[in-house]
Design a protein around this motif. Structure first.
Motif, mmCIF file in Angstrom:
data_model
loop_
_atom_site.group_PDB
_atom_site.id
_atom_site.type_symbol
_atom_site.label_atom_id
_atom_site.label_comp_id
_atom_site.label_asym_id
_atom_site.label_seq_id
_atom_site.Cartn_x
_atom_site.Cartn_y
_atom_site.Cartn_z
ATOM 1 N N GLY A 261 0.811 -1.207 0.000
ATOM 2 C CA GLY A 261 0.000 0.000 0.000
ATOM 3 C C GLY A 261 0.846 1.259 0.000
ATOM 4 N N VAL A 262 1.911 1.270 0.805
ATOM 5 C CA VAL A 262 2.787 2.436 0.862
ATOM 6 C C VAL A 262 3.452 2.669 -0.496
ATOM 7 N N ILE A 263 3.984 1.607 -1.088
ATOM 8 C CA ILE A 263 4.652 1.728 -2.390
ATOM 9 C C ILE A 263 3.668 2.172 -3.467
ATOM 10 N N GLY A 264 2.532 1.469 -3.534
ATOM 11 C CA GLY A 264 1.578 1.714 -4.611
ATOM 12 C C GLY A 264 0.960 3.095 -4.581
ATOM 13 N N TRP A 265 0.467 3.512 -3.421
ATOM 14 C CA TRP A 265 -0.208 4.805 -3.348
ATOM 15 C C TRP A 265 0.770 5.956 -3.511
ATOM 16 N N THR A 266 1.982 5.817 -2.993
ATOM 17 C CA THR A 266 2.997 6.850 -3.201
ATOM 18 C C THR A 266 3.360 6.961 -4.677
ATOM 19 N N ALA A 267 3.638 5.815 -5.297
ATOM 20 C CA ALA A 267 4.049 5.817 -6.702
ATOM 21 C C ALA A 267 2.954 6.356 -7.620
ATOM 22 N N LEU A 268 1.715 5.929 -7.397
ATOM 23 C CA LEU A 268 0.611 6.390 -8.239
ATOM 24 C C LEU A 268 0.362 7.884 -8.056
ATOM 25 N N GLY A 269 0.453 8.355 -6.807
ATOM 26 C CA GLY A 269 0.235 9.768 -6.549
ATOM 27 C C GLY A 269 1.226 10.655 -7.264
ATOM 28 N N GLY A 270 2.450 10.157 -7.480
ATOM 29 C CA GLY A 270 3.447 10.919 -8.225
ATOM 30 C C GLY A 270 3.398 10.665 -9.717
ATOM 31 N N PHE A 271 3.226 9.393 -10.104
ATOM 32 C CA PHE A 271 3.323 9.025 -11.521
ATOM 33 C C PHE A 271 2.164 9.567 -12.345
ATOM 34 N N ILE A 272 0.945 9.417 -11.870
ATOM 35 C CA ILE A 272 -0.215 9.788 -12.691
ATOM 36 C C ILE A 272 -0.173 11.257 -13.108
ATOM 37 N N PRO A 273 -0.067 12.217 -12.173
ATOM 38 C CA PRO A 273 -0.030 13.614 -12.627
ATOM 39 C C PRO A 273 1.222 13.956 -13.431
ATOM 40 N N SER A 274 2.369 13.394 -13.050
ATOM 41 C CA SER A 274 3.611 13.709 -13.751
ATOM 42 C C SER A 274 3.553 13.245 -15.204
ATOM 43 N N ALA A 275 3.121 12.017 -15.412
ATOM 44 C CA ALA A 275 3.073 11.461 -16.767
ATOM 45 C C ALA A 275 1.981 12.111 -17.600
ATOM 46 N N VAL A 276 0.814 12.325 -17.014
ATOM 47 C CA VAL A 276 -0.302 12.903 -17.766
ATOM 48 C C VAL A 276 -0.017 14.359 -18.138
ATOM 49 N N ILE A 277 0.425 15.162 -17.166
ATOM 50 C CA ILE A 277 0.665 16.578 -17.440
ATOM 51 C C ILE A 277 1.865 16.741 -18.373
ATOM 52 N N GLY A 278 2.903 15.910 -18.199
ATOM 53 C CA GLY A 278 4.034 15.940 -19.117
ATOM 54 C C GLY A 278 3.606 15.611 -20.536
ATOM 55 N N SER A 279 2.696 14.642 -20.677
ATOM 56 C CA SER A 279 2.195 14.278 -22.004
ATOM 57 C C SER A 279 1.396 15.415 -22.625
ATOM 58 N N LEU A 280 0.620 16.123 -21.808
ATOM 59 C CA LEU A 280 -0.109 17.282 -22.320
ATOM 60 C C LEU A 280 0.862 18.345 -22.829
ATOM 61 N N GLY A 281 1.972 18.511 -22.130
ATOM 62 C CA GLY A 281 2.986 19.455 -22.575
ATOM 63 C C GLY A 281 3.568 19.062 -23.926
ATOM 64 N N VAL A 282 3.770 17.762 -24.129
ATOM 65 C CA VAL A 282 4.273 17.264 -25.416
ATOM 66 C C VAL A 282 3.301 17.623 -26.538
ATOM 67 N N LEU A 283 2.019 17.341 -26.317
ATOM 68 C CA LEU A 283 1.017 17.610 -27.351
ATOM 69 C C LEU A 283 0.836 19.106 -27.584
ATOM 70 N N ALA A 284 0.895 19.883 -26.509
ATOM 71 C CA ALA A 284 0.748 21.337 -26.662
ATOM 72 C C ALA A 284 1.876 21.918 -27.507
ATOM 73 N N ALA A 285 3.055 21.319 -27.433
ATOM 74 C CA ALA A 285 4.208 21.825 -28.184
ATOM 75 C C ALA A 285 4.034 21.683 -29.687
ATOM 76 N N THR A 286 3.078 20.871 -30.118
ATOM 77 C CA THR A 286 2.810 20.759 -31.555
ATOM 78 C C THR A 286 1.928 21.896 -32.058
ATOM 79 N N ALA A 287 1.369 22.672 -31.100
ATOM 80 C CA ALA A 287 0.434 23.721 -31.501
ATOM 81 C C ALA A 287 0.867 25.125 -31.102
ATOM 82 N N ILE A 288 1.686 25.266 -30.044
ATOM 83 C CA ILE A 288 2.107 26.590 -29.573
ATOM 84 C C ILE A 288 3.606 26.585 -29.300
#
Length: 500
Positions: A261-288
């Motif tokens: 539980g400690v490993i999973g919830w810590t890792a997910l709490g960091g990974f999900i926003p980091s990966a998703v928001i970073g990916s949005l930045g990648v896609l935004a760079a194709t337009a602006i």
């Protein structure tokens, strides 16, 4: 040293009702710092770790980093892959967090087991303060830029004094919650997480609508492209690698809390926003133009959302800085400074505010300064996290929180004149290897140059640093004697003295 965490409260600590302790109550300044958290003061569930890491990582910085990968010359697919793979380091952050419930102590206290009492003041306390100050400065700068971009939209044109006032307000909000401490941070984290996540969901819709999915990266030789991929990976990995402080937020959980539980919830709490928001930045760079996304974002979002976006940038940097400043205060105590945790937060925060003033108002290029610092920080962060992760494995996560707070010469963790050679040697070797392999704006290592600029520091430095530590740990006193290793069944009392 290998025994389980003792269950006696230190110094006759008062017994309190299960779950909430007065020393950590929300809305009150936390009384604990580097000291051991008694079982009577612990409670909660590992699910709470998800919210605290989520609130700290719904962060505009990842949006900038994602866009920066495309600016480097990577294709959309390459940049997305680097974003996901680089953020897999969050699993290691989760692994480090399991030491918190085991020891009932923050990370910088636990690291005395890896470097010795004196050695930890250098490789734990000093490095931790430097890393913490760096990220505090970045957060204050980003929050200030966002606020300064927001004010004209609501009819306010700040002059020089007004601009400095904005920076001071951002800094104050960044540190005030950290002064209150763990209980207050945990109580507010779900609300910050929900508000920030909702705003980024809306941003995601606009980014996906505007993204140019036919975008083609510039042509370049295969060797140069692989070098850029490696460089991008190092930049992304610097994010999770900077969080070797998982125990700071898990140490109030009961010792019996399942590791999964400690490993999973810590890792997910960091990974999900980091990966998703970073990916949005990648896609935004194709337009602006992502060299200044706070200004150009208006090209792909409606006018009403621009101030919302800027406020989210501001709020996200504040919530991230809350955790950074909290851990930096603990690291400052790890230097041997005889100040309460709240006071060290204020002192380090004041230093970060002064440095942020230079970065905002005097530095020639914020983005270049940011990338250069992120690239070089991996040289230290990779081996540092690796030593910690390997130590947990070798000790089977058995840490004595009471003994870790004994800094006397008779301490189990005094080792040789206050230093533990395996940890120090692993850091020196790992960092040296990293500098040979690094390719940054400020410095290119000789191996990286020979490989056409490929930056392999984030790949090999942690592995080599961790391997050196594991080998030396098993061949250096006291653990060269198998009977004295954690879990071997040797008597607990005075084992270090006997080994010496």
């Amino acid at each position: 040293m290998g025994n389980e965490v003792l269950t006696r409260p230190p110094g006759g600590a008062p017994s309190v009702a299960s779950g909430t302790a007065p020393a950590n109550a929300p809305g009150h300044v936390e009384q604990h710092g580097l000291d051991y958290i008694a079982p009577s003061e612990r409670g909660g569930s590992p699910v709470s770790l998800f919210w605290i890491w989520m609130s700290a990582n719904v962060l505009y910085l990842y949006f900038v980093i994602g866009g920066g990968l495309v600016l480097l010359g990577l294709s959309v697919v390459e940049a997305l892959a680097v974003t996901v793979v680089g953020n897999l380091w969050w699993a290691v952050v989760g692994w480090l967090a399991v030491s918190g419930p085991a020891a009932g102590a923050p990370s910088v206290t636990i690291m005395r087991a890896m470097y010795g009492i004196r050695g930890n003041r250098i490789f734990g306390g000093a490095l931790g303060v430097l890393i913490g100050l760096f990220y505090e400065v970045i957060n204050i700068a980003v929050g200030t830029f966002a606020a300064l971009a927001l004010l004209p939209l609501i009819g306010v044109e700040p002059g020089v004094v007004g601009q400095w006032s904005v920076l001071l307000v951002v800094a104050f909000l960044s540190f005030v919650f950290s002064v209150y401490g763990h209980g207050t941070i945990m109580a507010l984290a779900p609300y910050f997480s929900a508000a920030l996540a909702l705003a980024f969901v809306v941003l995601g819709y606009f980014v996906l609508t505007a993204a140019d999915f036919s975008y083609t990266a510039p042509e370049m030789p295969a060797g140069e492209r692989w070098a850029l991929i490696a460089l991008g990976y190092a930049i992304v990995a610097a994010g999770p690698l900077s969080w070797g402080t998982g125990a700071d937020y898990s140490r109030y959980l009961p010792k019996s809390t399942p590791r999964r539980g400690v490993i999973g919830w810590t890792a997910l709490g960091g990974f999900i926003p980091s990966a998703v928001i970073g990916s949005l930045g990648v896609l935004a760079a194709t337009a602006i133009d992502m060299t200044d996304p706070q200004q150009t974002i208006s090209e792909i979002v409606p006018g009403w959302f621009t101030p919302v976006f800027l406020f989210v940038v501001f709020l996200g940097t504040v919530t991230n800085n809350v955790l950074v400043a909290y851990s930096t205060g603990l690291y400052a105590q790890g230097l041997g400074v005889k100040l309460p945790r709240a006071a060290t937060v204020v002192v380090t925060g004041a230093a970060a505010t002064a440095m942020a003033g230079w970065l905002v108002f005097a530095a020639p290029s914020f983005l270049d300064t940011l990338n250069a610092a992120l690239e070089l920080s991996v040289s230290v962060l990779g081996p540092l996290v690796a030593v910690y992760a390997v130590d947990i494995l070798l000790r089977r996560n058995r840490y004595d929180g009471v003994a870790l707070n004994d800094e006397s010469r008779g301490s189990d963790f005094w080792y040789s004149r206050g230093y533990f050679i395996p940890g120090i040697a692993a850091m020196v070797v790992g960092t040296s290897v990293s500098l040979l392999l690094v390719n940054s704006t400020l410095f290119v290592g000789p191996v990286a140059a020979a490989l056409g600029g490929a930056d392999l520091s984030a790949v090999f430095a942690p592995v080599i640093g961790g391997a050196v530590y594991a080998i030396l740990w098993r061949t250096t006193a006291p653990f060269k004697n198998p009977s004295l290793r954690p879990g071997a069944g040797a008597p607990d009392a005075h084992r270090m003295e006997t080994a010496a």
